[in-house]
Design an enzyme around this catalytic site. Structure first.
Site, PDB file in Angstrom:
ATOM      1  CD  GLU A 422      13.643  -4.198  42.195  1.00 16.14           C
ATOM      2  OE1 GLU A 422      14.748  -3.703  41.730  1.00 16.14           O
ATOM      3  OE2 GLU A 422      13.483  -4.916  42.945  1.00 16.14           O
ATOM      4  CG  HIS A 425      17.297  -0.200  43.267  1.00 14.73           C
ATOM      5  ND1 HIS A 425      18.360   0.066  44.198  1.00 14.73           N
ATOM      6  CD2 HIS A 425      16.748  -1.361  43.805  1.00 14.73           C
ATOM      7  CE1 HIS A 425      18.197  -0.812  45.120  1.00 14.73           C
ATOM      8  NE2 HIS A 425      17.391  -1.651  45.015  1.00 14.73           N
TER       9      HIS A 425
END
Length: 1004
Positions: A422, A425
């Protein structure tokens, strides 16, 4: 967004002999064949005439491509991708929508949103959870138009809508026509006057929507605190197309804008948003349900971002955070890890990972993290593993919290992987975003691959790059061997269920496998340089696959300058190379044959069931299923590996300066393809394996290819089992080859239901190979084991439990009895699953009830609940199995995600598979209501029938799939049918030869 897969213990013994004891996702579509049911005859005739005229108009508009004039004050300029000729989308009054395009037109684009949310949760004395919302959308007309189209969730009750011009205050603006197209979740506005090019308008919408527990949009979550008091919260999950369910918006990834949030709440709650809190002030908008005063939290305006990255949460005061200022290359970032108070001691590990990975990625991408803060929240219910919302990442509890008492070694590693995924990202996906969902892999593949780089930086002793093969390459090879797989780039995808179905093994695992292959060719330095070029060139914008590959080609030429291992090779045009991999479905099988001092290479398309029939759409390819393949090979006479390329050639011959005894291709399993050899070459590879010649990744690849090729009849069954037996020598610290072997052996489940004697001999063979490595790993004290050895020990214990190996089974049954008598005994986290499972499988009904009562009534940690739910699904008692199956859809007793965990375990047990699948098919409408909008879980559900193996089962399941809505699970459903066909073929063609083989292999 992270996928989430639990470590599963498959009960091999149960499957081979232990008997068990005594609506379409909110879319309103008009189907011409059955859309008139229930109307009176006069209305039928009138409706039929009108419908025929409308369909003729739509078809003519598409065929003649005349369209409507753009820019005229009296003409509409609705555009976008047309719906199919057989589908007419309807509005709330069942009239055809004025716009039939699934994609929004680009005539009006948003620049800013002001969101105002006033959620009322159950604890605020409301009879239901409701959000009173208001959104002010600042939009700019890109050309003269009277039409404005944006997304509105079908469950939103719009109470007020106004449009005013901000550029032309002297000229009034109003809405002449308003149409809510529920079939497309779109709002169509016909303006009273033309909005001129570059004119700015403000669209203000007030609405009311129930906050449900469907795990998308703005949804409700609940948990129990230490005092067993139920706490309520609400958080978001917008990806891919659920922002529209939370607030009206232009819900497409390239329609980026800035966002500001005002959250109205009472004193019982606190709120979070993508951006930091600017200030809080008293407010009067709460209503009589407010407790302790009413407040408005005003947050800073966001950076430019896509709607799917918007996130906010309203949390009880029971939530707390661990906060640190994390120094980075470009300054510092305020990091907060949030969870309920009972988990306050489980946040440190997430912070430790973040403190290392966040600064590293700033340097790796050569681009600063652009926000002043990064919050991470754990929530009780989340359909995926986590979601990369910019500055406010939301996780399932299990993927954020680390409980040293209950978290297994692999689970701890998984937490680190998801957090790193994450964080990656925040650059790859958030700063640069794919233009449309057909390039989803650009987001997910790179985040998946770089998560291994990041965790390797966090703890180099974990050897994360060696785990790539077992964690994503193997899954990619399995899924993409199906006729009903799909290309990485899905040109033309637009339907909501199609978009949701793209969050699968192809986008995540095949994509990351290709990036790994690319790195193997060009090297980490070029890969990093290419990423920096790409991210800096397209920062704050959208990009497509070609943009990325051009950046890699530019970096390759810049660094290598026509020299190196791949000079004058296809590597000099990586866009061309990768196009053969991203636009074609499936992957190649590369076969190499030795002839004197020549190597003969041949490529062909690999399919698990080559004789399958395409039930679904066919993916055309200009390359005719040929690939540009980088092949690295090694012989007994070559001191270093050598590269060659198959450049769309079916075959190629390479001359050597020696006559080799053997050849091994695809070293370190870098390439995304399977390998085959002559039988004599396989025998040489078996001999080398026994001597410990290959590392864990190459060993895993050999086992995977050999078992798979034998399964489809392309290799003698003796080869994979000869390779498997070499594991008895225990020359590797890693358990990866064991994991591969047992997954492939478990695929022989059809055999295990067919022939008990052969199955028992197979178990004895596993006992024989397992004995020495198991004894060695168990003799080493737990605290002296490396991370890799801990995973190996857990893997070997898992296999021992699967086959009921007496030493391990008795050890854990004894530990269960000791723990049951004195629950203050602390069990090793890596052993809890085995202790609980054997306590239930070897116990009686009272043991099962003991765990069931603890799961439902006691306060237990998130990870302990996970261990319990896994154990509850292992009962051999038929009454208990039926009891569990009957309550799978009862959300009052079992959480939605826990129910799927139970169902998945049942689906892997031959005695329980039919029970759970029958229950699902009988209650399909209810199942769709709960899970139909959750792509990950629907995909799991439609995978369940894959282990069936008879013609009767194939026909009944095919008929069921063809007559029921499958939403985002449709592709997996057809892959299940393929798997059944492959199982049938295996039994027909290979059963007898396997029975003969195993009979001769294992002599009593």
């Amino acid at each position: 967004m992270s996928q989430f897969e639990e470590v599963q213990t498959v009960p091999l013994k149960d499957s081979i002999g232990n008997n068990l004891t005594g609506g379409n996702n909110g879319q309103a579509r008009y189907n011409r064949r059955r859309g008139l049911a229930g109307l009176t005859m006069p209305r039928v005739l009138i409706g039929l005439v009108v419908l025929i005229l409308l369909i003729i108009i739509v078809i003519l508009a598409v065929l003649l491509t005349t369209g409507r004039c753009r820019g005229g004050s009296d003409e509409s300029d609705v555009s976008g991708q047309s719906g199919s000729a057989a589908t007419v989308y309807l509005d709330t009054s069942n009239a055809p929508c004025r716009n039939q395009g699934v994609r929004l037109p680009r005539t009006v684009l948003p620049s800013r949103y002001l969101l105002e949310m006033r959620p009322v949760l159950p604890s605020q004395n409301g009879s239901a959870s409701v959000n009173y919302g208001k959104v002010e959308m600042t939009v700019v007309c890109q050309q003269a138009t009277r039409d404005v189209i944006f997304h509105v969730g079908n469950e939103q009750n719009i109470t007020k809508l106004t449009v005013v011009s901000q550029s032309r205050a002297d000229v009034a603006q109003s809405v002449e026509l308003k149409q809510h197209c529920i079939g497309l979740s779109q709002m169509y506005l016909r303006l009273a006057r033309t909005c001129e090019q570059s004119e700015t308008m403000l669209i203000t919408i007030e609405y009311v929507r129930v906050i449900d527990n469907k795990l998308d949009g703005f949804y409700l979550g609940t948990y129990r605190d230490k005092k067993k008091v139920t706490r309520n919260l609400a958080s978001t999950h917008m990806e891919p197309i659920s922002a529209r369910k939370a607030f009206p918006c232009f819900d497409e990834p390239d329609m980026k804008a800035k966002f500001e949030l005002h959250m109205i709440r009472d004193s019982q709650y606190q709120t979070l948003f993508n951006m930091p809190l600017n200030h809080t002030r008293p407010d009067t908008a709460c209503g009589p349900e407010a407790v302790g005063g009413c407040y408005r939290d005003v947050f800073d305006e966001s950076v430019v971002m896509s709607t799917y990255l918007v996130a906010f949460a309203i949390l009880p005061l029971d939530y707390g955070s661990l906060t640190r200022e994390v120094p980075t290359k470009y300054g510092s970032v305020k990091v907060g890890i949030w969870a309920p108070s009972y988990a306050k001691d489980h946040l440190q590990f997430a912070m430790n990972v973040t403190e290392k990975v966040l600064p590293y990625f700033e340097e790796f991408f050569n681009l600063p993290y652009p926000l002043p803060k990064l919050d991470m929240i754990g929530v009780p219910d989340f359909s995926a593993g986590a979601m990369e919302n910019w500055g406010l990442i939301i996780y399932r509890f299990l993927t954020l919290l680390y409980d040293p008492v209950y978290t297994q070694t692999l689970e701890k590693q998984n937490v680190a992987e998801v957090i790193t995924h994450e964080i990656a990202h925040q650059w790859f996906g958030n700063i640069v975003t794919m233009t449309w969902w057909d390039d989803l892999w650009l987001n997910e593949a790179f985040a998946t691959f770089t998560q291994f780089i990041g965790v390797d930086v966090y703890n180099p002793t974990w050897n994360m790059m060696d785990r790539c093969y077992v964690e994503f390459v193997m899954n990619a090879l399995q899924t993409d061997s199906m006729l009903h797989s799909h290309p990485i780039i899905m040109a033309g995808v637009s339907d909501p269920s199609e978009i949701e179905s793209l969050f699968d093994d192809i986008s995540y695992f095949k994509g990351s496998s290709l990036i790994r292959m690319l790195e193997g060719v060009i090297g980490r330095r070029v890969l990093k340089e290419g990423l920096m070029i790409y991210l800096n060139r397209f920062a704050w914008r959208n990009a497509a696959s070609r943009d990325l590959f051009e950046a890699f080609s530019e970096a390759y030429r810049k660094i290598n300058q026509n020299s190196g291992a791949h000079s004058n090779s296809p590597a000099e045009n990586l866009t061309r190379v990768m196009d053969t991999w991203t636009t074609q479905v499936n992957y190649p099988l590369v076969t190499v044959r030795i002839s004197g001092n020549w190597l003969h290479f041949r490529q062909e398309r690999f399919l698990l069931y080559p004789n399958g029939t395409q039930i679904w759409e066919s993916h055309q390819t200009k390359y005719n299923y040929k690939w540009i393949i980088p092949v690295m090979y090694l012989t007994d006479k070559t001191p270093e590996p050598i590269w060659t390329w198959l450049d769309l050639e079916e075959s190629k011959t390479v001359e050597l300066d020696h006559t080799p005894t053997f050849v091994k291709i695809n070293l370190n399993q870098t390439g995304l393809y399977r390998c085959n050899y002559e039988f004599s070459n396989w025998q040489q590879l078996v001999k080398l394996s026994r001597q410990g010649y290959f590392g864990s990744t190459d060993m895993a690849g050999l086992l995977n290819d050999a078992f798979t090729l034998a399964y489809i009849g392309r290799l003698n069954i003796s080869v994979p089992f000869d390779l498997f037996e070499t594991l008895e020598e225990d020359r590797l610290d890693s358990g990866t080859p064991w994991t591969i072997s047992m997954r492939k052996i478990s695929e022989l489940q059809p055999l295990m239901a067919q022939d008990q004697q052969s199955a028992e001999k197979l178990v004895k063979l596993i006992f024989k190979v397992l004995r020495k490595p198991l004894k060695a790993i168990l003799s080493k004290p737990q605290h002296l084991l490396t991370h890799t050895e801990k995973i190996k020990r857990q893997t070997l214990n898992q296999i021992a439990v699967m086959v009921d190996e007496p030493v391990v089974a008795n050890m854990y049954r004894e530990k269960y009895q000791q723990w049951r008598a004195n629950q203050s005994i602390i069990l090793s986290p890596d052993e809890i699953d085995f202790v609980y499972q054997l306590g239930i499988t070897g116990g009686n009904t009272s043991d099962w009830e003991f765990f069931w009562n603890k799961y439902n009534n006691d306060f237990v940690s998130t990870y302990e609940k996970k261990h319990m739910i896994s154990a509850l699904a292992m009962s051999p008692n038929l009454d208990i199995i039926n009891r569990l199956i009957q309550i799978l859809f009862d959300q009052g007793q079992i959480r939605q995600t826990d129910a799927i965990t139970i169902a998945v375990k049942f689906a892997r047990r031959s005695g329980a598979l039919d029970l759970v699948w029958t229950h699902f098919t009988r209650n399909w409408d209810q199942l769709l209501k709960i899970y139909g909008h959750m792509p990950f879980l629907m995909s799991d559900i439609t995978k369940f029938p894959a282990d069936y193996y008879t013609e009767f089962d194939y026909e009944r399941i095919r008929e069921f799939f063809e007559t029921h809505s499958l939403t985002s699970g449709r592709r997996n459903a057809y892959q299940s049918l393929e798997s059944i066909r492959a199982n049938i073929a295996w039994i027909k063609h290979n059963m007898e030869s396997f029975k003969t083989f195993i009979k001769n292999k294992v002599i009593e």
